[in-house]
Scaffold this active site. Structure first.
Site, PDB file in Angstrom:
ATOM      1  CD  GLN A  81      19.597  30.648  23.161  1.00 39.97           C
ATOM      2  OE1 GLN A  81      20.005  29.514  22.936  1.00 39.97           O
ATOM      3  NE2 GLN A  81      19.593  31.164  24.363  1.00 39.97           N
ATOM      4  CB  SER A 122       2.519  34.675  11.304  1.00 40.76           C
ATOM      5  OG  SER A 122       2.305  36.066  11.453  1.00 40.76           O
ATOM      6  N   GLY A 123       2.292  35.243  14.654  1.00 40.89           N
ATOM      7  CA  GLY A 123       1.395  35.801  15.655  1.00 40.89           C
ATOM      8  C   GLY A 123       0.529  36.917  15.117  1.00 40.89           C
ATOM      9  NE  ARG A 226      23.686  28.172  19.927  1.00 38.14           N
ATOM     10  CZ  ARG A 226      23.699  29.301  20.596  1.00 38.14           C
ATOM     11  NH1 ARG A 226      23.896  29.284  21.905  1.00 38.14           N
ATOM     12  NH2 ARG A 226      23.529  30.452  19.986  1.00 38.14           N
TER      13      ARG A 226
END
Length: 260
Positions: A81, A122-123, A226
């Site tokens: 989001q 980072s995966g 938000r």
């Protein structure tokens, strides 16, 4: 460095890592006054009125000269989001001569780009987090109106229904599913599956970390959207944390919470 555990789970945090050395409020007014070849050395009440006027009348470019960097630890679904507040998003398009065109057609959008930068764990390069977010209590979508909103949890099923479960049971399922996914992820890694492939089975509530750098205008824009009651609860709590870190700066330029 102050850290705010905005989700109150002992895992999440937001901290303000870096802000520009020069006074952000004074930079706003001097950026506006440079049009008249005038600048000042100190910020006063007259300047506060000017910053309020500039913001209320959407003269936003002076608010893009000050940048702030936040370090965040947040669930993946909240991070996605938050990524909506980036410059040059491929999802953005504009209309020119009655036709929809992509951002690349234009060289500059001085008054529409908010000014943001994002770097995240980072995966592909590193083993994923082993921490998950599970809400303290469930919420339900309202039966009518805004389907994106949520409200107090109400189970539409009868306790005689085969699929009926109590709220605590549902929360346990979420926790067990997250743990099961992590276990299977680690098994895939041990069996030679690349991290970039194995991560596909991980759920949206896994934690990630990022550095988020953005202009003062972008921060105000984020808070405006938000902090609203209809924003998703988790990102609204993040916005509350960001506001707490930025409150002094915002007050200095004449913006209180009710102005956002």
């Amino acid at each position: 460095m102050a850290q705010i555990d905005y989700l109150k789970d002992g895992i999440s945090f937001v901290s303000l890592v870096v802000c520009m050395v020069s006074d952000p409020a004074l930079k706003v007014t001097n950026s506006a006054r440079i049009s008249y070849n005038k600048i000042k050395d100190k910020f006063d009440e007259k300047d506060k009125k000017l910053t309020t006027f500039l913001w209320n009348h959407e003269h936003t470019s002076p608010f893009r000269h000050s940048y702030f960097t936040f370090h965040l630890k947040l669930p993946l679904f909240v991070a996605r989001q938050l990524m909506k507040y980036q410059v040059g998003s491929g999802f953005r398009s504009f209309e020119a001569d009655g036709k929809e065109v992509s951002l690349e057609v234009f060289d500059h959008f001085y008054d529409s780009d908010k000014g943001c930068s994002w770097n995240e764990i980072s995966g592909r390069y590193t083993q994923t987090s082993e921490q998950f977010y599970v809400p303290h209590k469930l919420r339900s979508n309202p039966p009518h109106g805004n389907k994106q909103a949520s409200e107090e949890y109400k189970n539409p099923l009868s306790d005689e229904d085969e699929d009926y479960m109590q709220e605590q049971e549902a929360l346990i399922i979420m926790q067990h599913h997250a743990e099961w996914s992590l276990e299977k992820y680690n098994i895939l890694i041990k069996n030679g599956v690349a991290k970039e492939i194995a991560r596909m089975i991980l759920p949206q509530n896994i934690y990630t970390e990022c550095y988020w750098t953005l202009s003062l205008q972008a921060i105000i824009h984020f808070l405006h959207q938000r902090l609203k009651p209809d924003a998703q609860y988790e990102i609204r709590l993040l916005a509350e944390g960001v506001y707490e870190l930025m409150q002094e700066t915002l007050n200095n330029i004449g913006l209180n919470k009710e102005d956002l």
